[in-house]
Design a protein around this motif. Sequence first.
Motif, mmCIF file in Angstrom:
data_model
loop_
_atom_site.group_PDB
_atom_site.id
_atom_site.type_symbol
_atom_site.label_atom_id
_atom_site.label_comp_id
_atom_site.label_asym_id
_atom_site.label_seq_id
_atom_site.Cartn_x
_atom_site.Cartn_y
_atom_site.Cartn_z
ATOM 1 N N ALA A 150 0.883 -1.164 0.000
ATOM 2 C CA ALA A 150 0.000 0.000 0.000
ATOM 3 C C ALA A 150 0.917 1.209 0.000
ATOM 4 O O ALA A 150 1.940 1.211 0.675
ATOM 5 N N ALA A 151 0.577 2.219 -0.786
ATOM 6 C CA ALA A 151 1.456 3.382 -0.892
ATOM 7 C C ALA A 151 0.646 4.655 -1.007
ATOM 8 O O ALA A 151 -0.521 4.644 -1.403
ATOM 9 N N GLY A 152 1.279 5.758 -0.659
ATOM 10 C CA GLY A 152 0.641 7.058 -0.795
ATOM 11 C C GLY A 152 0.898 7.608 -2.191
ATOM 12 O O GLY A 152 1.996 7.469 -2.730
ATOM 13 N N TYR A 189 4.486 9.315 8.698
ATOM 14 C CA TYR A 189 4.143 9.656 7.319
ATOM 15 C C TYR A 189 4.899 10.918 6.936
ATOM 16 O O TYR A 189 5.484 11.601 7.791
ATOM 17 N N GLU A 190 4.861 11.278 5.669
ATOM 18 C CA GLU A 190 5.638 12.401 5.163
ATOM 19 C C GLU A 190 5.005 13.739 5.552
ATOM 20 O O GLU A 190 3.794 13.842 5.742
ATOM 21 N N VAL A 200 4.731 6.729 -2.563
ATOM 22 C CA VAL A 200 5.682 6.591 -1.448
ATOM 23 C C VAL A 200 5.164 5.579 -0.439
ATOM 24 O O VAL A 200 3.970 5.509 -0.170
ATOM 25 N N GLY A 201 6.094 4.772 0.069
ATOM 26 C CA GLY A 201 5.732 3.773 1.063
ATOM 27 C C GLY A 201 6.911 3.438 1.948
ATOM 28 O O GLY A 201 7.966 4.084 1.864
ATOM 29 N N MET A 202 6.712 2.436 2.802
ATOM 30 C CA MET A 202 7.735 2.114 3.813
ATOM 31 C C MET A 202 8.256 0.689 3.669
ATOM 32 O O MET A 202 8.650 0.069 4.662
ATOM 33 N N SER A 213 -3.313 3.803 -1.595
ATOM 34 C CA SER A 213 -4.348 3.752 -0.557
ATOM 35 C C SER A 213 -4.802 5.144 -0.136
ATOM 36 O O SER A 213 -5.839 5.298 0.501
ATOM 37 N N ASN A 214 -4.017 6.143 -0.468
ATOM 38 C CA ASN A 214 -4.315 7.524 -0.036
ATOM 39 C C ASN A 214 -3.439 8.453 -0.860
ATOM 40 O O ASN A 214 -2.461 8.023 -1.445
ATOM 41 N N ALA A 232 -0.615 11.164 -0.671
ATOM 42 C CA ALA A 232 0.392 11.467 0.344
ATOM 43 C C ALA A 232 0.083 12.802 1.006
ATOM 44 O O ALA A 232 -0.588 13.662 0.428
ATOM 45 N N LEU A 283 -3.513 12.118 7.727
ATOM 46 C CA LEU A 283 -3.521 10.764 7.178
ATOM 47 C C LEU A 283 -3.449 9.764 8.329
ATOM 48 O O LEU A 283 -2.682 9.949 9.262
ATOM 49 N N VAL A 304 -5.562 3.977 5.213
ATOM 50 C CA VAL A 304 -4.768 3.099 4.353
ATOM 51 C C VAL A 304 -5.429 1.720 4.267
ATOM 52 O O VAL A 304 -5.632 1.169 3.185
#
Length: 273
Positions: free
Chosen positions: A112-114, A191-192, A208-210, A233-234, A236, A244, A249
């Motif tokens: 899942a990523a922003g 989150y960013e 962007v993700g982790m 999922s969202n 960023a 967020l 997410v």
Amino acid sequence: MNRNQMKEAASFINEKIEKQPTVGLILGSGLGVLADEITEPVVIPYSEIPHFPQSTVEGHKGQLVIGDLEGKQVIAMQGRFHYYEGYDMKQVTFPVRVMKELGIDTLFVTNAAGGVNESFQPGNLMIIEDHINNMGDNPLLGKNDNELGDRFPDMSQAYSRELIKHAEACADKLDLKIQKGVYVGNTGPSYETGAEVRMLRTLGGDAVGMSTVPEVIVASHAGIRVLGISCISNMAAGILDQPLTHDEVIETTAQVRQDFLSFVKETLKTLPA
Ligand code: HPA
């Protein structure tokens, strides 16, 4: 984590399965349901496997599911290890080494990523074309085991061009709208900030993700063909004027689950050799 530990983990798994897996699946937050579709599964909790780290994050199960999916022998990770949980890069990527030892030649990495690209929308699926390692660490640091891969491995084709094309064709066939882009791997767990997201966009990031980046570096080092799929999922932080949350997410991921499932299954079913 050394080669002996990897071999011990692999032989423990090997004793429980009959057929050799050829495709590995790393299933991200909320995407683990794909493993529920594997038929006659052998399920092995990470806690039972020698040298395997344990999963801690919510929405992750922490087990291997091995069996047939769409006519392919797959080994799926229901839950992955994140750097932000405190594991080092070698631990985060240990399962990839073990899957390679078990015989996989292809790896689907999902997350899942922003959305960083402003033309994206929550619920979009994105084929990862390339990544930016923004984690300030690398799983290949330290002495290189030449039997596992090169000291200075090429990363220019870390994401298989053949699989990108194939996945696009599958999305087309299913009439699914699909994005393509660059995944930025951050450590998290925060989150960013808005400023960071603007920076990432300037740098060429689309999502962007982790996660994902460490596993893909190791897979590429090991000569494994990789397909990366992000579920946006969202948007960023800083794009929408609202905070967020992890719940958001998980929620959006649940909404695109059906698309995600049919997309990955079609891609597997018609996977080029
Ligand atoms: N940022 C970082 N990681 C994420 C995000 C995000 O917006 N969404 C899901 N994982």
